[in-house]
Design a protein around this motif. Structure first.
Motif, PDB file in Angstrom:
ATOM      1  N   GLU A 141     -53.260  33.582  16.809  1.00 51.88           N
ATOM      2  CA  GLU A 141     -52.741  34.584  15.929  1.00 51.88           C
ATOM      3  C   GLU A 141     -52.828  36.074  16.313  1.00 51.88           C
ATOM      4  O   GLU A 141     -51.987  36.849  15.648  1.00 51.88           O
ATOM      5  CB  GLU A 141     -53.302  34.209  14.530  1.00 51.88           C
ATOM      6  N   THR A 142     -53.696  36.322  17.125  1.00 50.33           N
ATOM      7  CA  THR A 142     -53.871  37.658  17.527  1.00 50.33           C
ATOM      8  C   THR A 142     -53.093  37.916  18.978  1.00 50.33           C
ATOM      9  O   THR A 142     -52.696  39.217  18.964  1.00 50.33           O
ATOM     10  CB  THR A 142     -55.561  37.858  17.833  1.00 50.33           C
ATOM     11  N   PHE A 143     -53.091  37.073  19.805  1.00 47.84           N
ATOM     12  CA  PHE A 143     -52.449  37.499  20.907  1.00 47.84           C
ATOM     13  C   PHE A 143     -51.143  36.722  21.283  1.00 47.84           C
ATOM     14  O   PHE A 143     -50.247  37.465  22.050  1.00 47.84           O
ATOM     15  CB  PHE A 143     -53.212  37.070  22.328  1.00 47.84           C
ATOM     16  N   ARG A 144     -50.931  35.780  20.659  1.00 47.61           N
ATOM     17  CA  ARG A 144     -49.637  35.259  20.545  1.00 47.61           C
ATOM     18  C   ARG A 144     -49.178  34.842  22.180  1.00 47.61           C
ATOM     19  O   ARG A 144     -49.946  33.902  22.638  1.00 47.61           O
ATOM     20  CB  ARG A 144     -48.511  36.054  19.965  1.00 47.61           C
ATOM     21  N   THR A 145     -48.270  35.418  22.701  1.00 50.34           N
ATOM     22  CA  THR A 145     -47.975  35.026  23.954  1.00 50.34           C
ATOM     23  C   THR A 145     -47.525  36.272  24.944  1.00 50.34           C
ATOM     24  O   THR A 145     -47.153  37.115  24.107  1.00 50.34           O
ATOM     25  CB  THR A 145     -46.814  34.021  24.214  1.00 50.34           C
ATOM     26  N   ASP A 146     -47.591  36.230  25.996  1.00 53.05           N
ATOM     27  CA  ASP A 146     -47.273  37.323  26.869  1.00 53.05           C
ATOM     28  C   ASP A 146     -45.642  37.141  27.320  1.00 53.05           C
ATOM     29  O   ASP A 146     -44.912  38.103  27.832  1.00 53.05           O
ATOM     30  CB  ASP A 146     -48.025  37.418  28.309  1.00 53.05           C
ATOM     31  N   GLN A 147     -45.157  35.908  27.182  1.00 49.13           N
ATOM     32  CA  GLN A 147     -44.077  35.507  27.741  1.00 49.13           C
ATOM     33  C   GLN A 147     -42.743  36.488  27.152  1.00 49.13           C
ATOM     34  O   GLN A 147     -41.779  36.576  27.623  1.00 49.13           O
ATOM     35  CB  GLN A 147     -43.761  34.101  27.528  1.00 49.13           C
ATOM     36  N   VAL A 148     -42.940  36.798  25.906  1.00 46.69           N
ATOM     37  CA  VAL A 148     -41.778  37.723  25.295  1.00 46.69           C
ATOM     38  C   VAL A 148     -42.130  39.216  25.336  1.00 46.69           C
ATOM     39  O   VAL A 148     -41.213  39.834  24.959  1.00 46.69           O
ATOM     40  CB  VAL A 148     -41.579  37.063  23.968  1.00 46.69           C
ATOM     41  N   LEU A 149     -43.144  39.607  26.102  1.00 47.26           N
ATOM     42  CA  LEU A 149     -43.554  40.888  26.173  1.00 47.26           C
ATOM     43  C   LEU A 149     -43.122  41.663  27.521  1.00 47.26           C
ATOM     44  O   LEU A 149     -43.340  41.024  28.517  1.00 47.26           O
ATOM     45  CB  LEU A 149     -45.031  41.005  25.808  1.00 47.26           C
ATOM     46  N   LYS A 150     -42.799  42.791  27.438  1.00 36.50           N
ATOM     47  CA  LYS A 150     -42.588  43.485  28.882  1.00 36.50           C
ATOM     48  C   LYS A 150     -43.993  43.736  29.515  1.00 36.50           C
ATOM     49  O   LYS A 150     -44.977  43.745  28.738  1.00 36.50           O
ATOM     50  CB  LYS A 150     -42.137  44.921  28.327  1.00 36.50           C
ATOM     51  N   SER A 151     -43.950  43.713  30.721  1.00 36.96           N
ATOM     52  CA  SER A 151     -45.150  43.762  31.548  1.00 36.96           C
ATOM     53  C   SER A 151     -46.268  44.662  31.237  1.00 36.96           C
ATOM     54  O   SER A 151     -47.529  44.450  31.275  1.00 36.96           O
ATOM     55  CB  SER A 151     -45.084  43.900  33.223  1.00 36.96           C
ATOM     56  N   ASP A 152     -45.937  45.835  30.621  1.00 34.27           N
ATOM     57  CA  ASP A 152     -46.801  47.056  30.278  1.00 34.27           C
ATOM     58  C   ASP A 152     -47.582  46.633  29.122  1.00 34.27           C
ATOM     59  O   ASP A 152     -48.552  47.354  28.801  1.00 34.27           O
ATOM     60  CB  ASP A 152     -45.986  48.107  29.920  1.00 34.27           C
ATOM     61  N   PHE A 153     -47.316  45.441  28.487  1.00 35.42           N
ATOM     62  CA  PHE A 153     -47.920  44.999  27.115  1.00 35.42           C
ATOM     63  C   PHE A 153     -48.664  43.909  27.740  1.00 35.42           C
ATOM     64  O   PHE A 153     -49.353  43.083  26.544  1.00 35.42           O
ATOM     65  CB  PHE A 153     -47.272  45.090  26.062  1.00 35.42           C
ATOM     66  N   HIS A 154     -48.764  43.155  28.602  1.00 35.72           N
ATOM     67  CA  HIS A 154     -49.564  42.120  28.878  1.00 35.72           C
ATOM     68  C   HIS A 154     -50.953  42.260  28.976  1.00 35.72           C
ATOM     69  O   HIS A 154     -51.310  43.311  29.136  1.00 35.72           O
ATOM     70  CB  HIS A 154     -49.213  41.523  30.393  1.00 35.72           C
ATOM     71  N   ARG A 155     -51.812  41.359  28.164  1.00 35.42           N
ATOM     72  CA  ARG A 155     -53.151  41.447  27.758  1.00 35.42           C
ATOM     73  C   ARG A 155     -53.961  41.070  29.001  1.00 35.42           C
ATOM     74  O   ARG A 155     -53.782  40.175  29.701  1.00 35.42           O
ATOM     75  CB  ARG A 155     -53.545  41.030  26.753  1.00 35.42           C
ATOM     76  N   PHE A 156     -54.969  41.611  29.345  1.00 34.31           N
ATOM     77  CA  PHE A 156     -56.087  41.134  30.266  1.00 34.31           C
ATOM     78  C   PHE A 156     -57.397  41.215  29.568  1.00 34.31           C
ATOM     79  O   PHE A 156     -57.669  42.008  28.723  1.00 34.31           O
ATOM     80  CB  PHE A 156     -55.914  41.946  31.799  1.00 34.31           C
ATOM     81  N   PHE A 157     -58.249  40.451  30.078  1.00 33.48           N
ATOM     82  CA  PHE A 157     -59.438  40.210  29.650  1.00 33.48           C
ATOM     83  C   PHE A 157     -60.536  40.284  30.809  1.00 33.48           C
ATOM     84  O   PHE A 157     -60.729  39.529  31.232  1.00 33.48           O
ATOM     85  CB  PHE A 157     -59.620  39.014  28.986  1.00 33.48           C
ATOM     86  N   ARG A 158     -61.620  41.244  30.457  1.00 35.25           N
ATOM     87  CA  ARG A 158     -62.825  41.337  31.031  1.00 35.25           C
ATOM     88  C   ARG A 158     -64.152  40.921  30.266  1.00 35.25           C
ATOM     89  O   ARG A 158     -64.171  41.251  29.384  1.00 35.25           O
ATOM     90  CB  ARG A 158     -63.108  42.754  31.480  1.00 35.25           C
ATOM     91  N   VAL A 159     -64.246  39.712  31.126  1.00 38.66           N
ATOM     92  CA  VAL A 159     -65.457  39.007  30.248  1.00 38.66           C
ATOM     93  C   VAL A 159     -66.972  39.079  30.787  1.00 38.66           C
ATOM     94  O   VAL A 159     -67.276  39.023  32.188  1.00 38.66           O
ATOM     95  CB  VAL A 159     -65.141  37.230  30.340  1.00 38.66           C
ATOM     96  N   VAL A 160     -67.751  39.435  29.918  1.00 37.14           N
ATOM     97  CA  VAL A 160     -69.097  39.828  30.490  1.00 37.14           C
ATOM     98  C   VAL A 160     -70.015  38.926  29.713  1.00 37.14           C
ATOM     99  O   VAL A 160     -70.082  39.005  28.187  1.00 37.14           O
ATOM    100  CB  VAL A 160     -69.463  41.488  30.183  1.00 37.14           C
ATOM    101  N   GLY A 161     -71.082  38.754  30.268  1.00 36.38           N
ATOM    102  CA  GLY A 161     -72.281  37.915  29.608  1.00 36.38           C
ATOM    103  C   GLY A 161     -72.906  38.852  28.527  1.00 36.38           C
ATOM    104  O   GLY A 161     -73.212  40.263  28.821  1.00 36.38           O
ATOM    105  N   ALA A 162     -73.433  38.433  27.595  1.00 32.78           N
ATOM    106  CA  ALA A 162     -73.731  39.493  26.535  1.00 32.78           C
ATOM    107  C   ALA A 162     -75.186  40.147  26.697  1.00 32.78           C
ATOM    108  O   ALA A 162     -75.492  41.290  26.604  1.00 32.78           O
ATOM    109  CB  ALA A 162     -74.197  38.750  25.142  1.00 32.78           C
ATOM    110  N   LYS A 163     -75.832  39.093  27.521  1.00 30.71           N
ATOM    111  CA  LYS A 163     -77.186  39.744  27.989  1.00 30.71           C
ATOM    112  C   LYS A 163     -77.029  41.063  28.936  1.00 30.71           C
ATOM    113  O   LYS A 163     -77.766  42.041  28.913  1.00 30.71           O
ATOM    114  CB  LYS A 163     -77.812  38.454  28.663  1.00 30.71           C
ATOM    115  N   SER A 164     -76.022  40.759  29.913  1.00 34.55           N
ATOM    116  CA  SER A 164     -75.918  41.869  30.974  1.00 34.55           C
ATOM    117  C   SER A 164     -75.248  42.816  30.237  1.00 34.55           C
ATOM    118  O   SER A 164     -75.632  44.150  30.542  1.00 34.55           O
ATOM    119  CB  SER A 164     -74.749  41.329  31.928  1.00 34.55           C
ATOM    120  N   PHE A 165     -74.432  42.665  29.100  1.00 33.69           N
ATOM    121  CA  PHE A 165     -73.863  43.930  28.324  1.00 33.69           C
ATOM    122  C   PHE A 165     -75.076  44.594  27.678  1.00 33.69           C
ATOM    123  O   PHE A 165     -74.877  45.915  27.654  1.00 33.69           O
ATOM    124  CB  PHE A 165     -72.882  43.533  27.478  1.00 33.69           C
ATOM    125  N   LEU A 166     -75.847  44.017  27.194  1.00 36.24           N
ATOM    126  CA  LEU A 166     -76.875  44.812  26.529  1.00 36.24           C
ATOM    127  C   LEU A 166     -77.741  45.366  27.669  1.00 36.24           C
ATOM    128  O   LEU A 166     -78.048  46.748  27.337  1.00 36.24           O
ATOM    129  CB  LEU A 166     -77.848  43.668  26.122  1.00 36.24           C
TER     130      LEU A 166
END
Length: 215
Positions: A124-149
């Motif tokens: 519901e939030t991201f849907r798909t990148d397939q119908v979006l222009k490349s400028d709108f593609h989403r990328f995700f940086r995943v960090v452990g919560a402990k490290s983030f703190l």
């Protein structure tokens, strides 16, 4: 009771020898300041570290952005149209990855339930990148919560105008700083996979990382 609520209620059962419950039963009790999503999530991490530190290793912080700083997200409270679409420069969410098949998303800016199961949130939030222009593609940086703190810092400079006035009022508590840095927010927003903390995923790989489908 919605389907999502019923599923969450079912987490309050014995599994792997322990009771599993949503980490933040009441959204209204969470620290929240509009337009400071990274600090809102830092506060969620801090809350877990104090109340249920044994669960911190299952928790992750996810920065969502792209090189153009244009990421469309649906079902956001700030959205004005019926589908609640917002194009953020970046956004930050909190994940609780209970096991290989169960992951909850906590997004304080979403209209979806708090929390929402990962697959429903992604759909519901991201849907798909397939119908979006490349400028709108989403990328995700995943960090452990402990490290983030331990390592995240922000002196909130990105929320100030050239004259020093605030674009949006800051949180009431002091800025988050460490002994090593007063501001490293850009390292988290940057989606260069070769630099910065954690790991960077495209949408497909991000989903596969936290949502396992039985074959």
């Amino acid at each position: 009771m919605s389907v999502n609520q019923m599923h969450l209620a079912n987490l309050d059962t014995k599994k792997n020898g322990k009771n599993l419950k949503p980490l933040f039963p009441k959204q209204a009790e969470c620290s929240y300041v509009s337009c400071y999503c990274e600090e809102n999530v830092w506060k969620l991490c801090q809350d877990v570290s104090v109340r249920v530190p044994e669960e911190l290793d299952r928790c992750f912080v996810v920065f969502i952005s792209n090189p153009c700083r244009t990421v469309p997200l649906w079902k956001q409270r700030a959205g004005r149209e019926e589908d609640r679409l917002v194009i953020w420069d970046y956004h930050v969410i909190f994940l609780y990855s209970i096991d290989s098949k169960t992951c909850l998303v906590y997004d304080l800016d979403s209209e979806l339930p708090f929390p929402t199961f990962f697959h429903k949130y992604v759909t519901e939030t991201f849907r798909t990148d397939q119908v979006l222009k490349s400028d709108f593609h989403r990328f995700f940086r995943v960090v452990g919560a402990k490290s983030f703190l331990q390592h995240f810092s922000s002196d909130r400079r990105h929320m100030k105008r050239p004259d020093g006035s605030w674009i949006k009022p800051p949180p009431p508590y002091p800025a988050i700083c460490t002994s090593a840095s007063t501001h490293n927010l850009d390292e988290y927003i940057n989606m260069d996979a070769d630099t910065g903390p954690g790991q960077v995923f495209n949408l497909t790989d991000f989903v596969q990382r936290f949502y396992k489908i039985d074959k």
